[in-house]
Motif scaffolding. Structure first.
Motif, short mmCIF file in Angstrom:
data_model
loop_
_atom_site.label_atom_id
_atom_site.label_comp_id
_atom_site.label_asym_id
_atom_site.label_seq_id
_atom_site.Cartn_x
_atom_site.Cartn_y
_atom_site.Cartn_z
N ARG A 11 71.06 13.89 34.36
CA ARG A 11 72.04 13.63 33.32
C ARG A 11 71.36 13.46 31.96
O ARG A 11 70.18 13.13 31.87
N LEU A 12 72.14 13.70 30.92
CA LEU A 12 71.67 13.40 29.57
C LEU A 12 71.45 11.90 29.43
O LEU A 12 72.04 11.09 30.15
N SER A 13 70.61 11.53 28.50
CA SER A 13 70.33 10.12 28.27
C SER A 13 71.61 9.35 27.98
O SER A 13 72.44 9.79 27.17
N ASN A 14 71.78 8.23 28.65
CA ASN A 14 72.92 7.31 28.48
C ASN A 14 74.22 7.81 29.12
O ASN A 14 75.23 7.11 29.04
N GLU B 259 76.42 8.20 32.20
CA GLU B 259 76.53 7.68 33.56
C GLU B 259 77.30 8.63 34.47
O GLU B 259 77.02 8.71 35.67
N GLN C 90 82.67 8.22 26.56
CA GLN C 90 81.70 9.31 26.62
C GLN C 90 82.39 10.66 26.84
O GLN C 90 82.00 11.67 26.25
N ARG D 189 71.81 17.66 31.76
CA ARG D 189 70.84 18.05 30.73
C ARG D 189 70.95 19.52 30.38
O ARG D 189 70.57 19.93 29.28
N SER E 127 74.25 16.06 23.34
CA SER E 127 73.23 15.01 23.38
C SER E 127 73.13 14.30 22.03
O SER E 127 73.07 13.06 21.97
N GLN F 88 73.99 10.32 21.31
CA GLN F 88 72.99 9.45 20.71
C GLN F 88 73.54 8.79 19.45
O GLN F 88 73.30 7.60 19.20
N HIS G 259 75.94 6.00 20.47
CA HIS G 259 75.24 4.82 20.96
C HIS G 259 74.60 4.05 19.80
O HIS G 259 74.59 2.81 19.80
#
Length: 344
Positions: free
Chosen positions: A123-126, A128, A161, A296, A331, A335, A338
């Motif tokens: 998965r991409l960062s952050n 879930e 998200q 990703r 992505s 970011q 966040h």
């Protein structure tokens, strides 16, 4: 010459076997002859029997075969990928993870694709919960429905998200500037819905997205939002219900006009073009498949009953998404979200 996009196609997973899939591959390659290369993932002997489809007047088109011993049937659970490490969907996801291809297109088992994508691609960062973003036909422009079946139970943060990913998809692929985000609910008032939906409403209200509030089911097809956000259970029910309604309306119209000779004459003389346009507008094959957003790298999940037209469109959607850096933009959007939430 522009960059060549490499796409792995799961040849073994669909309901109707390899033949329509390979015909769809041929059509997509003809459209993008200069910048598309397809890796056919499946049993090499089975694929070889149909390779004559992938030739034109100039010879063979840009394809390669990557052997996979077996496939995961539609009836098998997602964790079948552990028992079948050499299945076509697992091999395709491993190719994607290793960077040998830029995207995967599969008309196979959705649960297996989701599990294999999460396990091998990541998965991409952050993120879930990856989510399926389906397109629903609407007269002037399709609507993005997210999630359309990947996640049954969602928390408010997940819905937030989904909104970011769906907004980026609508902006990048549908060319909608500042897409309007609607939260699917049982009423328009902020107080309506369960706790997760009400909390998601608050998160979206304080985001930098173009949030237009709650949207009721009856308003999905009207011009109130460009992206509809909901959990995967509700989203899948909505998607299948709309598909069924469209088929019912079209079938009933044909039935009514066939009841007498004069109705058939009117339909043939005056309404044939209208019916053809209506059928094309409502045809799910024109959308090809739905991207699994949050991984990703890109995976397009097609319908199990996909024919050559649906596969062609799925490959073209993947090609367009890769060339427009969809996953990178998602992505960046996550970011940014966040960072804003952390500084609030």
């Amino acid at each position: 010459m522009s960059r060549v996009v490499r796409i792995a196609v799961d040849v073994m997973g669909a309901d109707h076997g390899p033949e329509p899939i390979l015909e769809g591959v041929r059509r997509a390659l003809m459209l993008h002859r200069d910048n598309l290369f397809v890796v056919l993932v499946g049993h090499k002997d089975t694929i070889a029997r149909y390779m004559h489809q992938l030739r034109d007047s100039d010879g063979e088109l840009a394809v390669d075969i990557h052997h996979a011993d077996t496939l995961i049937e539609m009836s098998e659970p997602p964790l079948a990928i552990r028992r079948k490490p050499n299945s076509s969907i697992v091999i395709a996801m491993q190719l994607l993870s290793a960077g040998e291809v830029d995207a995967v297109v599969t008309p196979g088992n959705t649960g297996a694709a989701l599990t294999a994508g999460t396990l091998f691609v990541g998965r991409l960062s952050n993120v879930e919960r990856p989510a399926i973003a389906a397109l629903i036909p609407r007269p002037h422009c399709p609507i993005v429905l997210i999630d359309a079946g990947a996640n049954v139970d969602c928390r408010p943060w997940h819905l937030m998200q989904f909104a970011v990913m769906g907004s980026t998809y609508a902006e990048t692929i549908l060319n909608i500037s500042s897409p309007r985000i609607g939260l699917l609910n049982i009423g328009e008032e902020p107080s309506k819905g369960d706790e997760a939906t009400k909390e998601a409403y608050e998160l979206l209200s304080h985001s930098q997205l173009n949030f237009v509030g709650n949207v009721e089911g009856r308003d999905i097809l009207f011009d109130k939002a460009d992206v509809i956000v909901t959990d995967g259970f509700t989203g899948n029910v909505v998607l299948k219900t709309l598909e069924g309604c469209g088929q019912l309306v079209y079938r009933e119209l044909r039935h009514q006009f066939a009841r007498s000779w004069w109705r058939r004459a009117v339909a043939g003389l005056l309404l044939r073009q209208l019916f053809n346009e209506l059928r094309e507008w409502m045809d799910w094959r024109e959308f090809g498949g739905a991207p699994l957003l949050g991984l990703r790298k890109l995976c397009i999940i097609g319908h199990g009953a996909s024919d050559s037209r649906a596969i062609e469109r799925a490959i073209c959607i993947a090609h367009n998404a890769v060339r427009n850096n969809l996953m990178e933009r998602i992505s960046e959007g996550l970011q940014h979200m966040h960072a804003l939430m952390a500084s609030a």
